[in-house]
Design a protein around this motif. Structure first.
Motif, PDB file in Angstrom:
ATOM      1  N   ASN A 723       1.019  -1.378  -0.061  1.00  7.54           N
ATOM      2  CA  ASN A 723      -0.017  -0.038  -0.037  1.00  7.54           C
ATOM      3  C   ASN A 723       0.943   1.259   0.178  1.00  7.54           C
ATOM      4  OD1 ASN A 723      -1.693   1.829   0.485  1.00  7.54           O
ATOM      5  ND2 ASN A 723      -2.852   0.876   1.737  1.00  7.54           N
ATOM      6  N   SER A 724       0.955   2.090  -1.169  1.00  6.15           N
ATOM      7  CA  SER A 724       1.944   2.940  -1.291  1.00  6.15           C
ATOM      8  C   SER A 724       1.270   4.320  -0.364  1.00  6.15           C
ATOM      9  CB  SER A 724       1.960   3.336  -2.647  1.00  6.15           C
ATOM     10  OG  SER A 724       0.538   3.831  -3.316  1.00  6.15           O
ATOM     11  N   LYS A 725       0.074   4.455   0.058  1.00  2.00           N
ATOM     12  CA  LYS A 725      -0.354   5.222   0.642  1.00  2.00           C
ATOM     13  C   LYS A 725       0.001   5.274   2.230  1.00  2.00           C
ATOM     14  CE  LYS A 725      -4.585   5.884  -2.147  1.00  2.00           C
ATOM     15  NZ  LYS A 725      -6.063   5.821  -2.323  1.00  2.00           N
ATOM     16  N   LEU A 726       0.646   4.195   2.727  1.00  2.00           N
ATOM     17  CA  LEU A 726       0.919   3.942   4.122  1.00  2.00           C
ATOM     18  C   LEU A 726       2.337   4.639   4.230  1.00  2.00           C
ATOM     19  CD1 LEU A 726       0.010   0.331   4.881  1.00  2.00           C
ATOM     20  CD2 LEU A 726      -1.228   2.564   5.679  1.00  2.00           C
ATOM     21  N   PRO A 727       2.789   5.021   5.357  1.00  2.00           N
ATOM     22  CA  PRO A 727       4.045   5.310   5.660  1.00  2.00           C
ATOM     23  C   PRO A 727       5.173   4.195   5.224  1.00  2.00           C
ATOM     24  CG  PRO A 727       2.606   5.849   7.658  1.00  2.00           C
ATOM     25  CD  PRO A 727       2.021   5.150   6.652  1.00  2.00           C
ATOM     26  N   VAL A 728       6.213   4.791   4.856  1.00  2.00           N
ATOM     27  CA  VAL A 728       7.318   3.792   4.414  1.00  2.00           C
ATOM     28  C   VAL A 728       7.599   2.954   5.631  1.00  2.00           C
ATOM     29  CG1 VAL A 728       9.736   3.468   3.600  1.00  2.00           C
ATOM     30  CG2 VAL A 728       8.148   5.070   2.536  1.00  2.00           C
ATOM     31  N   LYS A 729       7.780   3.382   6.655  1.00  2.00           N
ATOM     32  CA  LYS A 729       8.182   2.647   7.889  1.00  2.00           C
ATOM     33  C   LYS A 729       7.248   1.336   8.230  1.00  2.00           C
ATOM     34  CE  LYS A 729       9.161   3.050  12.891  1.00  2.00           C
ATOM     35  NZ  LYS A 729       9.226   4.055  14.002  1.00  2.00           N
ATOM     36  N   THR A 730       5.732   1.959   8.026  1.00  2.00           N
ATOM     37  CA  THR A 730       4.710   0.892   8.337  1.00  2.00           C
ATOM     38  C   THR A 730       4.768  -0.241   7.284  1.00  2.00           C
ATOM     39  OG1 THR A 730       3.277   2.420   9.208  1.00  2.00           O
ATOM     40  CG2 THR A 730       2.150   0.529   8.532  1.00  2.00           C
ATOM     41  N   ARG A 731       4.993   0.077   6.090  1.00  2.00           N
ATOM     42  CA  ARG A 731       5.143  -0.777   4.935  1.00  2.00           C
ATOM     43  C   ARG A 731       6.482  -1.731   5.164  1.00  2.00           C
ATOM     44  NH1 ARG A 731       5.372   1.769  -0.850  1.00  2.00           N
ATOM     45  NH2 ARG A 731       5.147  -0.481  -1.286  1.00  2.00           N
ATOM     46  N   VAL A 732       7.669  -1.131   5.552  1.00  2.00           N
ATOM     47  CA  VAL A 732       8.862  -2.066   5.857  1.00  2.00           C
ATOM     48  C   VAL A 732       8.819  -3.038   6.947  1.00  2.00           C
ATOM     49  CG1 VAL A 732      11.126  -1.804   6.863  1.00  2.00           C
ATOM     50  CG2 VAL A 732      10.431  -0.255   4.934  1.00  2.00           C
ATOM     51  N   GLU A 752       7.322  -6.913  -6.889  1.00  2.00           N
ATOM     52  CA  GLU A 752       6.665  -5.537  -7.050  1.00  2.00           C
ATOM     53  C   GLU A 752       7.420  -4.702  -6.149  1.00  2.00           C
ATOM     54  OE1 GLU A 752       2.587  -3.424  -5.679  1.00  2.00           O
ATOM     55  OE2 GLU A 752       2.505  -5.503  -6.059  1.00  2.00           O
ATOM     56  N   LEU A 753       7.684  -5.060  -5.191  1.00  2.00           N
ATOM     57  CA  LEU A 753       8.689  -4.233  -4.007  1.00  2.00           C
ATOM     58  C   LEU A 753       9.864  -4.155  -4.508  1.00  2.00           C
ATOM     59  CD1 LEU A 753       7.618  -5.995  -0.718  1.00  2.00           C
ATOM     60  CD2 LEU A 753       6.657  -4.077  -1.776  1.00  2.00           C
ATOM     61  N   LEU A 754      10.325  -4.931  -5.377  1.00  2.00           N
ATOM     62  CA  LEU A 754      11.804  -4.528  -6.027  1.00  2.00           C
ATOM     63  C   LEU A 754      11.891  -3.624  -7.240  1.00  2.00           C
ATOM     64  CD1 LEU A 754      13.381  -8.242  -6.118  1.00  2.00           C
ATOM     65  CD2 LEU A 754      14.058  -6.333  -4.524  1.00  2.00           C
ATOM     66  N   SER A 755      10.652  -3.132  -7.322  1.00  2.00           N
ATOM     67  CA  SER A 755      10.733  -2.324  -8.817  1.00  2.00           C
ATOM     68  C   SER A 755      11.365  -1.040  -8.251  1.00  2.00           C
ATOM     69  CB  SER A 755       9.216  -2.146  -9.200  1.00  2.00           C
ATOM     70  OG  SER A 755       8.447  -1.353  -8.515  1.00  2.00           O
ATOM     71  N   VAL A 756      11.591  -0.243  -9.607  1.00  2.00           N
ATOM     72  CA  VAL A 756      12.542   1.161  -9.153  1.00  2.00           C
ATOM     73  C   VAL A 756      11.565   1.958  -8.806  1.00  2.00           C
ATOM     74  CG1 VAL A 756      14.177   0.525 -11.074  1.00  2.00           C
ATOM     75  CG2 VAL A 756      12.079   1.461 -11.682  1.00  2.00           C
ATOM     76  N   GLN A 757      10.166   1.853  -8.801  1.00  2.00           N
ATOM     77  CA  GLN A 757       9.263   2.920  -8.397  1.00  2.00           C
ATOM     78  C   GLN A 757       9.149   2.888  -6.756  1.00  2.00           C
ATOM     79  OE1 GLN A 757       8.302   1.009 -11.105  1.00  2.00           O
ATOM     80  NE2 GLN A 757       8.755   2.180 -12.614  1.00  2.00           N
ATOM     81  N   GLN A 758       9.577   2.037  -6.140  1.00  2.00           N
ATOM     82  CA  GLN A 758       9.698   1.747  -4.914  1.00  2.00           C
ATOM     83  C   GLN A 758      10.714   2.450  -3.988  1.00  2.00           C
ATOM     84  OE1 GLN A 758       7.011   0.316  -3.448  1.00  2.00           O
ATOM     85  NE2 GLN A 758       6.102  -0.962  -4.874  1.00  2.00           N
ATOM     86  N   PRO A 759      10.267   2.962  -2.890  1.00  2.00           N
ATOM     87  CA  PRO A 759      11.299   3.646  -2.078  1.00  2.00           C
ATOM     88  C   PRO A 759      12.535   2.949  -1.567  1.00  2.00           C
ATOM     89  CG  PRO A 759       9.132   4.299  -1.032  1.00  2.00           C
ATOM     90  CD  PRO A 759       8.832   3.035  -2.246  1.00  2.00           C
ATOM     91  N   LEU A 760      13.577   3.417  -1.473  1.00  2.00           N
ATOM     92  CA  LEU A 760      14.837   2.789  -1.334  1.00  2.00           C
ATOM     93  C   LEU A 760      14.809   1.836   0.109  1.00  2.00           C
ATOM     94  CD1 LEU A 760      17.739   2.072  -1.608  1.00  2.00           C
ATOM     95  CD2 LEU A 760      18.313   3.962  -0.155  1.00  2.00           C
ATOM     96  N   PRO A 761      14.428   1.990   1.244  1.00  2.00           N
ATOM     97  CA  PRO A 761      13.872   1.467   2.527  1.00  2.00           C
ATOM     98  C   PRO A 761      13.182   0.078   1.834  1.00  2.00           C
ATOM     99  CG  PRO A 761      13.597   3.485   2.960  1.00  2.00           C
ATOM    100  CD  PRO A 761      13.603   3.815   1.482  1.00  2.00           C
ATOM    101  N   ILE A 762      12.088   0.201   1.148  1.00  2.00           N
ATOM    102  CA  ILE A 762      11.173  -0.969   0.620  1.00  2.00           C
ATOM    103  C   ILE A 762      12.248  -2.188   0.004  1.00  2.00           C
ATOM    104  CG2 ILE A 762       9.284  -1.582  -0.568  1.00  2.00           C
ATOM    105  CD1 ILE A 762       8.489   0.284   1.770  1.00  2.00           C
TER     106      ILE A 762
END
Length: 1005
Positions: A723-732, A752-762
């Motif tokens: 869920n890209s709307k959640l905070p990155v920390k919560t997703r991690v 999906e989580l490895l795609s270049v569109q995802q934030p670095l911590p993800i």
């Protein structure tokens, strides 16, 4: 001498991107000086003889005049050369004689084996030693001594000896090896030290930083003890040992109530928060590090030095400020902790009462003694400076080197002064400076001082060996810690049970809490403590007596009354008593014990130490405590409670205990609807390390609730992670749970989580979590994502691909196919592949990387000598640092602090730094070797051992992450014998960049 070095060892990293770990490589090769480089390629050196004026030593009486001491005290000289030389440890025997360890070999690179132990005596009773006997001669690097049974234990790594003079000539004619295998540092640093008597009739000592695989004569050669990072507890009667919590470098002291303190060069004061013998009972517990810093200012506590700064220090600072060495360091070259050593708690009775328990630390590089006054800080302590306007003791004599202390039979504090021209390790000094200093200057000198109040009248000392056992019991009532210790030791050695009634009377009726506790331990040492006497101790009005009684009570686990008294301590007013009760209750087995542990946690759930102590006692009973906590609706709102329940769920899942799993699942089903998020998280934890029996219980469960959890867990996890709307920390936080799902369901999510569109911590967390997914499709997933991975992510991906042997084959396939550039595999990784125990992998790597050969180290060293002539730009060097080093080091708020504090690099000579940067494997210190850890699940983790205790090992990995692995999950732990720092850095950084980086490092303030 373990703490005499002013330097602080640095960690290494084995990735090229982590270049700064090169500096750690340098530290690992400290014994190598810059003159080992090809001198034909070295720049012309300047001779600084004119400004390197040597400061001469002072005669003992003149040195005595150099001191400035606290106004209420005076310092007295009690021994000096020629009676002794280079004292680094001492102990007093029951007759008042002193055994003094002399480490004359310190800093001698050419000869060894001529150190010794002297026996000093005061024959006329004037308080000054006037007779010296060569008790033990021709010893190599002795570090510690302790009196026992008419002789002494002597630490001289790799050995601990027992030595005794049986004919009265002052020389040892018995020399037995008690232990063997302790590490011996080639720089004379961080070895076994500080033998101390414990209230429990045992001898404690520190293994420093060198540790070692130790055999004990009394245990047999087949049994080995890994003492790295540990403390040792020796029973002098049986000569068997146990391992306990360790820490520090040189210096360990037991306080009035047996609390342990340690120190290291730049870490002046730490308290050890637990005895990891308790931790070892529950192999599923990974505790926080035991040593806790208690000096508020730490290394950078301002020290009030009164001695002149030696010319060589001034020159070294100026050289660092020179353009070819880097920008000015912006401060004077002294005045903070760089050589903290010999931490000692004052336990005597000659000083005013308020000084008891004060901590003293020697700072020989600054010619002073620092004092702190500890006070409670929750379950820990804080030890602020005790002397505000001046140090407790300081000297204008730069040869004054206080390296250790001892509490004496007269109640005074004794200071051991090694008295040296150079206290730093010689390899730490640049060559152009070292040639103007005598590294062993003063090896024929040494002093011992006594500190007493100004109005002190020295008492007449008795020969305790001539006292009856009954008279020794009376001495347990002394205010002097040395007297109590020695009387207790003699009682233990004699095993005279005729004094049992006297000890019981003392335990019950003494007005002094420490005497009551010592009497209880003395009874236990005579195997004569009865439950009734112990019960009085458990109900004592003084919390410290209750604590000591709790430790003894563990030996009475089957006594019903003792059990009841121990359970009652869970409700004690003192949190310190509660803390010990949380540990000691682990020795008892009944439901009431579990209720007491749950109560302790409910009262102190926000305290991490209490949570750890409770879990240490729950190798059995975790399920019942989980139920008790889950029933407390108010407690469930607390985040720490929720986290602890998750920890217990992980343990229960890993254990093969069907009943605990059923208890946990029942507790989850009973949770209110408002706590279903907690239920889901606990269920995730249960599955994260689930044993076969746990999986079978769940598979056979007919509970609808269990089925709902199983079906809903992965769905909610996937929703949270993606869920890209959640905070990155919560997703991690959700991503690790994907590792326990079905690969068919989770691998598309990882993609999906490895795609270049995802934030670095993800992306980072997805890569590291894939290492936990044992599926043959993982390498393919990473290879497909490779083109879009940044250098940092590629490093993490390499770590993941290295974690399983079949994946290493896939990695080699990808390199051969051109899907992964061979340059993405660092040289040290290539070397690990080429030395693989799997013959097929070894051959393929050798064939595939046959053209990847590093230039000869001597050639590279020649090429980079020009960096020393170039003017370095600190601003550019900062950019080099940020690009190549920040993944594992932090400077000026940039980077991650995986490695050590790099500010200490300013203390090194630049040419020597360069030499060891470019040839890190020339000589590797044990603490900086790369290890390969293979888990029972088949994962391989490579990196530096960052921390270890009785239960777990923490491996710092090359991508800046770390893994803490429980010992029960370790299949193999193998030393690669390679430095954590790689060779081949020259392929990434040219000569000018090297000059810039060194300039930046030298400019850090």
């Amino acid at each position: 001498m373990p703490s005499l070095r002013v330097s602080t060892h640095l960690s290494r990293n084995f990735s090229l991107i982590l270049f700064l770990c090169v500096l750690v490589g340098f530290i690992s090769s400290l014994t190598l000086t810059a003159n080992s480089a090809d001198k034909s390629a070295s720049p012309k050196k300047v001779d600084y003889a004119a400004e390197m004026k040597r400061i001469p030593p002072r005669a003992p009486k003149d040195a005595l005049k150099s001191f400035k001491i606290h106004p209420d005290f005076k310092i007295e000289l009690v021994a000096a050369e020629p009676l002794l030389r280079d004292p680094v440890a001492m102990c007093f025997d029951a007759r008042g004689r002193a055994y003094v360890v002399e480490m004359s070999e310190y800093n001698d690179a050419h000869k060894e084996g001529y150190s010794s132990v002297k026996l000093l005596e005061d024959t006329d009773g004037d308080g000054v030693f006037d007779k010296s006997s060569p008790f033990l001669t021709d010893v190599t690097l002795p570090t510690a001594v302790f009196c026992s049974q008419g002789g002494v234990f002597v630490g001289a790594p790799p050995y601990v000896y027992y030595c005794k003079d049986t004919n009265g000539d002052g020389k040892a004619d018995v020399r037995e090896v008690v232990m063997e295998g302790f590490g011996r540092d080639k720089g004379d640093e961080g070895m076994i030290n500080s033998f101390r008597w414990g209230m429990d009739n045992r001898i404690y000592f520190s293994t420093g930083i060198d540790g070692g695989m130790v055999t004990v004569a009394a245990e047999g050669p087949e049994k080995q003890f890994n003492t790295k990072g540990r403390g040792v507890i020796l029973d002098p009667a049986t000569r068997k040992i146990e391992l306990t919590t360790g820490g520090g470098q040189h210096g360990m002291s037991l306080g009035i109530w047996n609390r342990a303190f340690v120190c290291a060069n730049s870490v002046p004061m730490q308290v050890l928060m637990y005895d990891d013998r308790y931790i070892a009972r529950n192999p599923y517990l990974a505790p926080p590090p035991a040593p806790v810093n208690i000096a508020p200012g730490g290394k950078f506590t301002k020290l009030m030095r009164i001695s002149q700064i030696e010319p060589w220090r001034i020159l070294r600072t100026r050289l660092r400020a020179a353009s070819e060495r880097g920008d000015s360091e912006g401060g004077k070259p002294s005045g903070f902790f760089t050589a903290a050593t010999g931490i000692t708690a004052y336990r005597g009775d000659a000083w005013p009462l308020e000084y008891q328990g004060n901590l003293f630390v020697g700072e020989p590089a600054n010619n002073l003694v620092y004092r702190a006054a500890p006070k409670p800080d929750g379950l820990s302590l804080v030890a602020p400076r005790a002397d505000q306007d001046a140090e407790f003791l300081a000297s204008t004599d730069v040869w004054f080197r206080p390296v250790q202390f001892e509490n004496g039979p007269d109640g005074a504090l004794y200071v051991l002064d090694m008295y040296r021209e150079l206290i730093e390790g010689a390899p730490f000094i640049p060559e152009e400076i070292l040639k103007h200093i005598d590294p062993i200057g003063g090896q024929d000198k040494g002093r011992i001082y006594r500190i007493v109040p100004k109005n002190f009248e020295r008492p007449a000392l008795s020969d305790l060996t001539k006292l009856s056992s009954k008279e020794l019991v009376a001495l347990l009532d002394s205010d002097n810690g040395w007297t109590r210790d020695t009387a207790q030791r003699l009682i233990y050695e004699r095993q005279d049970t005729s004094v049992v009634p006297d000890l019981k009377q003392l335990a019950a009726a003494s007005r002094k809490p420490v005497t009551r506790a010592t009497a209880l331990w003395s009874l236990e040492g005579l195997n004569s403590l009865d439950a009734d006497t112990l019960l009085k101790g458990l109900k004592d009005q003084d919390p410290q007596v209750c604590i000591q009684s709790s430790r003894i009570a563990e030996r009475f686990a089957k006594d019903a009354q003792v059990q009841q008294a121990m359970i009652a301590l869970a409700g004690h007013d003192s949190i310190e008593v509660q803390y010990q009760a949380a540990f000691s209750l682990g020795a008892f087995e009944n439901s009431a014990r579990n209720q007491a542990l749950a109560m302790l946690l409910s009262k102190n759930v926000d305290n991490k130490w209490m949570r750890m102590a409770v879990q240490s006692s729950l190798n059995q009973g975790a399920g019942e405590v989980f139920v008790l906590l889950a029933r407390n609706s108010d407690l469930l709102e607390n985040k720490q409670t929720q986290a602890f329940l998750g920890t217990l769920a992980t343990q229960i899942g890993a254990q093969s205990d069907v009943e605990n799993v059923k208890l946990l699942m029942g507790a989850l089903e009973s949770l209110p609807q408002s706590q279903q998020k907690l239920a889901q998280q606990s269920f995730r934890n249960l599955l994260s390390r689930a044993s076969t029996s746990t999986k079978q219980v769940l598979a056979k469960s007919k509970s609808e609730y269990t089925a709902q959890l199983l079906s809903g867990m992965m769905k909610s996890t996937i929703e949270q992670a993606t869920n890209s709307k959640l905070p990155v920390k919560t997703r991690v936080e959700a991503i690790p749970t994907l590792s326990i799902g079905s690969p068919d369901e989770t691998l598309p999510v990882f993609e999906e989580l490895l795609s270049v569109q995802q934030p670095l911590p993800i992306r980072q967390k997805a890569i590291t979590t894939l290492g936990l997914v044992n599926d043959e499709r993982v390498p393919e997933l990473l290879v497909e994502a490779w083109p879009g991975l940044s250098p940092q992510l590629r490093m993490s991906a390499v770590e993941t691909l290295f974690s399983r042997q079949p994946w290493q084959v896939a990695l080699l396939d990808a390199v051969k196919a051109g899907d992964i550039n061979s340059g993405d595999i660092s040289p040290e990784r290539v070397q690990l592949l080429k030395s693989s125990q799997d013959k097929a992998i070894k051959k393929r790597a050798t064939d595939l990387f046959q053209n990847q050969r590093l230039t000869g180290r001597s050639d590279v060293i020649k090429q980079y000598q020009s960096s020393l002539k170039l003017k370095g730009d600190p601003a550019n060097g900062k950019l080099v640092f940020k690009k190549n080093c920040a993944a594992c080091h932090r400077l000026e708020n940039v980077g991650v602090q995986l490695g050590a504090d790099l500010k200490a690099i300013k203390d090194r000579g630049t040419e020597a730094v360069l030499l060891n940067i470019l040839d890190p494997n020339r000589e590797v210190k044990p603490q900086y070797v790369t290890y390969l850890l293979v888990t029972t699940q088949g994962r391989t983790i490579t990196g530096l051992i960052k921390a270890e205790n009785a239960n777990s090992i923490t491996i710092a990995r090359a991508d800046g992450t770390s893994d803490t692995v429980l010992r029960i999950d370790i299949d193999e732990l193998i030393s690669s014998k390679l430095s954590f720092m790689p060779e081949g850095l020259e392929k990434q950084i040219n000569q000018q960049q090297m000059a810039d980086l060194l300039a930046y490092l030298n400019s850090i303030r």
